[in-house]
Motif scaffolding. Structure first.
Motif, mmCIF file in Angstrom:
data_model
loop_
_atom_site.group_PDB
_atom_site.id
_atom_site.type_symbol
_atom_site.label_atom_id
_atom_site.label_comp_id
_atom_site.label_asym_id
_atom_site.label_seq_id
_atom_site.Cartn_x
_atom_site.Cartn_y
_atom_site.Cartn_z
ATOM 1 N N THR A 35 4.122 -48.353 24.880
ATOM 2 C CA THR A 35 2.368 -48.690 24.656
ATOM 3 C C THR A 35 1.997 -48.628 23.248
ATOM 4 N N ARG A 36 2.721 -48.003 22.380
ATOM 5 C CA ARG A 36 2.269 -48.065 21.137
ATOM 6 C C ARG A 36 2.592 -49.288 20.321
ATOM 7 N N LEU A 40 6.754 -55.321 19.808
ATOM 8 C CA LEU A 40 8.120 -54.832 19.340
ATOM 9 C C LEU A 40 9.140 -54.325 20.666
ATOM 10 N N TYR A 41 8.294 -53.798 21.122
ATOM 11 C CA TYR A 41 9.335 -52.994 22.520
ATOM 12 C C TYR A 41 9.609 -54.202 23.432
ATOM 13 N N GLU A 42 8.958 -55.221 23.716
ATOM 14 C CA GLU A 42 9.284 -56.265 24.497
ATOM 15 C C GLU A 42 10.005 -57.356 23.893
ATOM 16 N N ARG A 43 10.361 -57.549 22.612
ATOM 17 C CA ARG A 43 11.039 -58.514 22.004
ATOM 18 C C ARG A 43 12.319 -58.714 22.495
ATOM 19 N N PHE A 44 12.907 -57.335 22.756
ATOM 20 C CA PHE A 44 14.530 -57.486 23.292
ATOM 21 C C PHE A 44 14.773 -58.527 24.373
ATOM 22 N N VAL A 45 13.687 -58.785 25.146
ATOM 23 C CA VAL A 45 14.019 -59.642 26.251
ATOM 24 C C VAL A 45 14.320 -61.007 25.994
ATOM 25 N N PRO A 102 14.701 -51.778 34.800
ATOM 26 C CA PRO A 102 14.057 -53.053 34.459
ATOM 27 C C PRO A 102 13.679 -53.482 32.905
ATOM 28 N N THR A 103 13.411 -54.624 32.637
ATOM 29 C CA THR A 103 12.904 -54.965 31.522
ATOM 30 C C THR A 103 11.504 -55.513 31.548
ATOM 31 N N PRO A 104 10.772 -55.670 30.500
ATOM 32 C CA PRO A 104 9.332 -56.388 30.859
ATOM 33 C C PRO A 104 9.317 -57.720 31.399
ATOM 34 N N VAL A 105 10.525 -58.252 31.582
ATOM 35 C CA VAL A 105 10.189 -59.413 32.219
ATOM 36 C C VAL A 105 10.989 -59.566 33.695
ATOM 37 N N PRO A 181 8.452 -48.219 32.237
ATOM 38 C CA PRO A 181 7.303 -48.210 33.294
ATOM 39 C C PRO A 181 7.695 -48.142 34.679
ATOM 40 N N GLY A 182 6.821 -46.854 35.488
ATOM 41 C CA GLY A 182 6.804 -46.850 37.046
ATOM 42 C C GLY A 182 8.010 -46.034 37.146
ATOM 43 N N GLY A 183 8.189 -46.010 38.631
ATOM 44 C CA GLY A 183 9.200 -45.299 39.388
ATOM 45 C C GLY A 183 9.405 -43.668 39.085
ATOM 46 N N LEU A 184 8.261 -43.033 38.579
ATOM 47 C CA LEU A 184 8.379 -41.555 38.282
ATOM 48 C C LEU A 184 8.669 -41.016 39.498
ATOM 49 N N PHE A 185 7.997 -41.034 40.444
ATOM 50 C CA PHE A 185 8.250 -40.422 41.742
ATOM 51 C C PHE A 185 9.818 -40.216 42.027
ATOM 52 N N TYR A 186 10.713 -41.074 41.782
ATOM 53 C CA TYR A 186 11.915 -40.946 42.190
ATOM 54 C C TYR A 186 12.575 -39.790 41.199
ATOM 55 N N GLY A 187 12.118 -39.464 40.116
ATOM 56 C CA GLY A 187 12.626 -38.533 39.170
ATOM 57 C C GLY A 187 12.667 -37.224 39.593
ATOM 58 N N ASP A 188 11.824 -36.657 40.529
ATOM 59 C CA ASP A 188 11.804 -35.669 41.362
ATOM 60 C C ASP A 188 12.988 -35.779 42.449
#
Ligand code: ZN
Length: 313
Positions: A35-36, A40-45, A102-105, A181-188
């Protein structure tokens, strides 16, 4: 010092990640990276994957890690992981991620980006037969299911679990949060109870065992208490949680891992992820036999790894 096997390592990197070290010196930095510093985070795709085996081996040597069980990360294919591991056959052992992270794309909410349970099983089978992989790494559950119902999740995982049962191999299931991003539910991991119960012969490793979050750790413990095939891995956890896990399920189902990755390797404050994981074990117990179990014996059993030093059967 006993032999140390790191059961939890992510290999493969990208130029933009390698350039981001200055933004990643603490755990909160890593969590906020997406988020910050979004661009830069998304560039790798849009970049070509790079082999970071040498960087990993240098860190392993620095911290006294003998062997590592390695898997991919977002944007890194199983084939790429196998190629990196093949360069260091006496140090790195590859496992498969049959449900790409997942990646940003590559948003799994997009139906076309989801995988069918059969396709997941097929990819795992290919990784084992063609790439010589010896188990499944951290699966991204949201890739193959939309359901929140534990029995239905277990149904969707069944073809993959059938492959593992037939092959006598294990699977890693991540717990608590990720920086993605996402998928936090399955972390429990409460839903894992259903899967573990149906496949008692398949070792299930709950990675990060709640990542220091009490609520998630409690559910890791509850699932592990009820199912003797469930193992807990200590990276990102705490010595207090490791001590409690030892008291509750004993030393045979607890194992060492670091979650080393091209991103996490930059963390330096208050300490690097590898030395933190070693400290968790050392603070949890003074018993040298128990430490040896956590550092190497359990991983040797789960992954059929023999010692390259020849000092452990
Ligand atoms: Zn991981």
């Amino acid at each position: 010092m006993d032999m140390i096997i790191d059961s939890h390592v992510h290999v493969g990197t990208f130029p933009s990640i390698e350039s981001a070290g200055q933004f990643l010196s603490t755990v909160p930095d890593v969590v906020a990276f997406r988020t910050r510093h979004r661009a830069l985070y998304e560039r790798f795709v849009h970049e070509e994957a790079a082999d970071n085996g040498e960087t990993l081996i240098a860190d392993m040597n620095k911290f006294g890690i003998d062997r590592a069980i390695v898997q991919g990360r977002p944007g890194i294919t199983n084939d790429f992981v196998a190629r990196i591991a093949a360069r260091y056959p006496d140090r790195l052992i590859p496992i498969a991620v049959p449900t790409p992270w997942p990646t940003p794309v590559d948003d799994p909410r997009d139906e076309e980006k989801m995988m069918s349970p059969k396709a997941v099983a097929g990819e795992l089978e290919r990784c084992i037969s063609d790439l010589g992989m010896i188990g499944a790494g951290e699966i991204f559950v949201r890739r193959l299911t939309r359901t929140l119902q534990p029995e239905d999740i277990a149904d969707d995982l069944a073809p993959m679990m059938d492959v593992l049962a037939r092959r006598g191999m294990s699977v890693q299931i991540p717990t608590a949060w990720t920086q993605l991003p996402g998928g936090l539910f399955y972390g429990d991991p409460i839903w894992v109870d259903e899967v573990a119960n149906r496949y008692p012969s398949v070792p299930i490793i709950l990675t990060k065992m709640g990542r220091g979050i009490d609520h998630c750790f409690e559910n890791c413990l509850a699932v592990a208490m009820r199912n003797e095939n469930v193992h807990l891995e200590i990276s990102g956890s705490s010595s207090a949680h490791a001590r409690r896990a030892l008291q509750t399920i004993g030393p045979t189902r607890l194992l060492f891992g670091t979650d080393w990755s091209p991103v996490w390797r930059f963390v330096r404050t208050p300490e690097p992820v590898v030395s933190k994981a070693i400290r968790i074990v050392e603070e949890a117990t003074n018993d040298l036999d128990v430490r040896e179990r956590l550092f190497s014996a359990t991983a040797q059993i789960l992954y059929g790894v023999s010692s390259f030093r020849g000092d452990v059967a």
